[in-house]
Design an enzyme around this catalytic site. Structure first.
Site, short mmCIF file in Angstrom:
data_model
loop_
_atom_site.label_atom_id
_atom_site.label_comp_id
_atom_site.label_asym_id
_atom_site.label_seq_id
_atom_site.Cartn_x
_atom_site.Cartn_y
_atom_site.Cartn_z
N HIS A 137 69.58 56.43 -29.59
CA HIS A 137 68.86 56.16 -29.74
C HIS A 137 67.65 55.31 -28.26
O HIS A 137 67.86 56.27 -27.80
CB HIS A 137 69.56 54.58 -29.33
CG HIS A 137 70.48 53.80 -30.39
ND1 HIS A 137 71.31 51.92 -29.74
CD2 HIS A 137 71.61 54.44 -31.22
CE1 HIS A 137 71.85 52.35 -31.07
NE2 HIS A 137 72.93 53.95 -31.93
N GLU A 164 65.93 53.49 -27.06
CA GLU A 164 65.93 53.25 -25.74
C GLU A 164 66.54 54.12 -24.42
O GLU A 164 65.88 54.86 -23.34
CB GLU A 164 65.86 52.11 -25.28
CG GLU A 164 64.97 51.43 -26.03
CD GLU A 164 65.87 50.34 -27.86
OE1 GLU A 164 65.44 49.27 -27.94
OE2 GLU A 164 66.63 51.43 -28.82
N CYS A 200 70.27 46.94 -28.48
CA CYS A 200 71.87 46.10 -28.60
C CYS A 200 72.33 46.51 -27.89
O CYS A 200 71.28 46.85 -26.71
CB CYS A 200 71.63 47.76 -29.58
SG CYS A 200 72.19 49.44 -29.15
N CYS A 233 72.12 49.89 -25.53
CA CYS A 233 70.62 50.44 -24.98
C CYS A 233 70.56 49.26 -23.67
O CYS A 233 69.30 49.32 -22.96
CB CYS A 233 69.48 50.52 -25.80
SG CYS A 233 69.56 51.01 -27.32
#
Length: 216
Positions: A115, A117, A145, A148
């Protein structure tokens, strides 16, 4: 003769020989104190320097947030345009300077944890040669999410600024599990992390990239 000094001082001139008159000006009221031999103009108090400074700092912070969040949103578009991943971007900033600017790369790396992040935090740690990012901020194109957000918390990043709510991603087919991460009170009570949502930023990314990337 016309002299300007404090209202209190003017009131002591000739004791009971003072008279007061309020003159309405275009933008301020001026008190005029008349005595037998002197006229004193007393200007109204200026705004407290601290209040003016606070307002300026808030405006500068908003401008800075706009710049870095826009950078994160640009990264979200890059993720889709390059075929690297899905429409999410993140930027880590320290002392007003970009440390790293990254986007989602789950497709390129065939890694569901890649992801934006997480990649940004990993690369920032490498670049700064430290795992404590307490002097950094992170800008995310969308609400993080749970995975993250945990990484943001563990890295001790001091401030999170994000654009779209997770619901905007869920609306085009993303797993509902990613939503609601920041709704619990416990998350907002973490002393080292300030969280800011910037309204009207990031939601359009999902509508504009819908159907242009692989969901699974």
């Amino acid at each position: 003769m016309c002299v300007a000094f404090s209202y209190e001082r003017a009131c002591h001139l000739h004791n009971n020989k003072c008279s007061y008159q309020s003159l309405n000006m275009e933008e301020e009221n001026t008190v005029v104190v008349e005595t037998e031999d002197v006229t004193v103009s007393v200007a109204p108090a200026s705004p407290a320097p601290q209040e003016a400074s606070s307002t300026q700092e808030e405006e500068e912070e908003e401008d800075r947030d706009e710049i870095f969040l826009s950078r994160a949103i640009e990264e979200a578009y890059k993720a889709v345009e390059s075929g690297d991943g899905r429409p999410f971007g993140a930027v880590v900033v320290r002392n007003g300077e970009v440390v790293v600017s990254c986007h989602n790369m789950v497709l390129k790396h065939t890694d569901i944890t890649a992801h934006a992040e997480l990649i940004a935090i990993r690369e920032a740690c490498k670049k700064l040669d430290q795992i404590n990012l307490s002097d950094c901020e992170i800008y995310a194109s969308c609400e993080p999410c749970p995975m993250c957000f945990s990484a943001i918390t563990l890295s001790r990043i001091k401030r999170l600024v994000y654009g779209a709510n997770a619901e905007a991603a869920v609306a085009i087919g993303f797993n509902p599990f990613i939503g609601g991460t920041l709704k619990g009170a416990d998350f907002h009570e973490k002393p080292q992390l300030e969280i800011k949502k910037v309204d009207g930023k990031g939601e359009e990314v999902f509508e504009k990239t819908k159907g242009k990337f692989q969901m699974s």
